[in-house]
Design an enzyme around this catalytic site. Structure first.
Site, PDB file in Angstrom:
ATOM      1  N   ASP A  15      21.932  61.109   5.907  1.00  0.00           N
ATOM      2  CA  ASP A  15      23.172  60.381   6.094  1.00  0.00           C
ATOM      3  C   ASP A  15      23.744  60.832   7.440  1.00  0.00           C
ATOM      4  O   ASP A  15      23.242  61.778   8.054  1.00  0.00           O
ATOM      5  CB  ASP A  15      24.127  60.713   4.938  1.00  0.00           C
ATOM      6  CG  ASP A  15      25.473  60.058   5.097  1.00  0.00           C
ATOM      7  OD1 ASP A  15      25.529  58.855   5.392  1.00  0.00           O
ATOM      8  OD2 ASP A  15      26.494  60.755   4.926  1.00  0.00           O
ATOM      9  N   ASP A  17      27.718  60.234   8.629  1.00  0.00           N
ATOM     10  CA  ASP A  17      29.141  60.563   8.663  1.00  0.00           C
ATOM     11  C   ASP A  17      29.489  61.720   7.737  1.00  0.00           C
ATOM     12  O   ASP A  17      29.186  61.686   6.540  1.00  0.00           O
ATOM     13  CB  ASP A  17      29.970  59.335   8.277  1.00  0.00           C
ATOM     14  CG  ASP A  17      29.862  58.241   9.325  1.00  0.00           C
ATOM     15  OD1 ASP A  17      30.276  58.483  10.466  1.00  0.00           O
ATOM     16  OD2 ASP A  17      29.340  57.160   9.006  1.00  0.00           O
TER      17      ASP A  17
END
Length: 231
Positions: A15, A17
Site C-alpha cells: 500500500d 498512503d
C-alpha cells in the site's frame, strides 16, 4: 492471542498512503478544509472507517456522516483539489526506503497497490521518483479498469499479483498495509499481511493482520523467508 504462523513468500505488495508516504495527515487537512464552511470536525473515529477506500466510497461516506449538501462528485473534487495543493511535499515513512532498496538489491519482486489514482500517485511521489521507479509495477485502484471493487474487496491485490511476470500464487505474496480495510482485502486475497497501523487504532482493529509492527523499521524479512538485512 496466539502467535500466528509466518509462511515464506517470494513477492511483496505495498500500500502507499500512511505506509510508504506520510500522507494521512495531509488527507486529514484536505478533508477538514471541505468541512470548515459547515462548522464540522473531521475526527479519527470517522477517518479509521474510510482509510484505504477508493474515492467514491469515501465521498459518499463523508456526505452521509456529516450531512453535507453536495453530491459525491462535488465532495471528491473539493477534497482532491485540496489534497493536490498539499501532497507534493509528502515525506517517506520511517523504514520505507531501506526496505524497498533492500528488496530491489536482493531481486525480490515488489509492486505498489494503492487506492489512489495514477495522477495522485505521481503527485505524491514527486520528490521520490527514483525510489518509486524500483517497483515492478503499480496498480492504482481509483483509475485502473481491472480493479472492479475497492478495498476491503481483494481485487487490487489479486490484480497486482497477476501482473508480476511469473504470476505468483496469492499465498506466496506478502502485503504491507496500514488500514483495517487493506488488511481485510489482503486476507480475502489469500495473502499474509504485515500491518503498520496508526497508533490510535485499537488492538481489535488490528487483530486480523498476520503481523503488526510499530514501523517498517521493525520488519524482519527473514521471518518470511526473504533475505535478511545486512546493516
Amino acid at each position: 492471542m496466539a502467535q500466528k504462523v509466518l509462511r515464506n513468500v517470494t513477492h511483496c505488495i505495498f500500500d502507499m498512503d500512511g505506509l510508504l508516504l506520510d500522507t494521512e495527515t495531509l488527507y486529514t487537512k484536505a478533508a477538514q478544509m471541505v468541512l470548515d464552511p459547515y462548522g464540522k470536525t473531521y475526527t479519527f473515529d470517522v477517518k479509521q472507517q474510510i482509510m484505504g477506500l477508493q474515492t467514491r466510497p469515501v465521498a459518499e461516506f463523508m456526505i452521509k456522516c456529516y450531512d453535507l449538501p453536495m453530491t459525491w462528485e462535488e465532495y471528491a473534487k473539493q477534497q482532491t483539489d485540496n489534497a493536490r495543493a498539499l501532497m507534493g511535499d509528502a515525506q517517506l515513512m520511517p523504514g520505507a526506503e531501506r526496505l524497498l532498496r533492500h528488496l530491489h538489491a536482493n531481486k525480490v519482486p515488489f509492486a505498489l497497490a494503492t487506492s489512489s489514482g495514477a495522477e495522485m500517485v505521481e503527485l505524491k511521489s514527486t520528490h521520490h521518483r527514483e525510489l518509486f521507479n524500483l517497483f515492478h509495477h503499480r496498480v492504482c485502484g481509483s483509475s485502473d479498469s481491472e480493479v472492479k471493487n475497492g478495498k476491503p474487496a481483494p481485487d487490487i491485490f489479486l490484480v497486482a499479483a497477476s501482473r508480476f511476470g511469473d504470476k505468483p500464487e496469492p499465498k506466496n505474496c506478502l502485503v504491507f498495509e496500514d488500514s483495517p480495510n487493506g488488511v481485510e482485502a489482503g486476507n480475502s486475497a489469500g495473502m499474509q499481511v504485515v500491518m503498520v497501523p496508526d497508533e490510535r487504532l485499537s488492538k481489535e482493529r488490528c487483530a486480523h493482520a498476520t503481523q503488526v509492527l510499530r514501523s517498517l523499521e521493525d520488519f524482519k524479512p527473514e521471518q518470511f523467508g526473504l533475505p535478511p538485512f545486512t546493516n
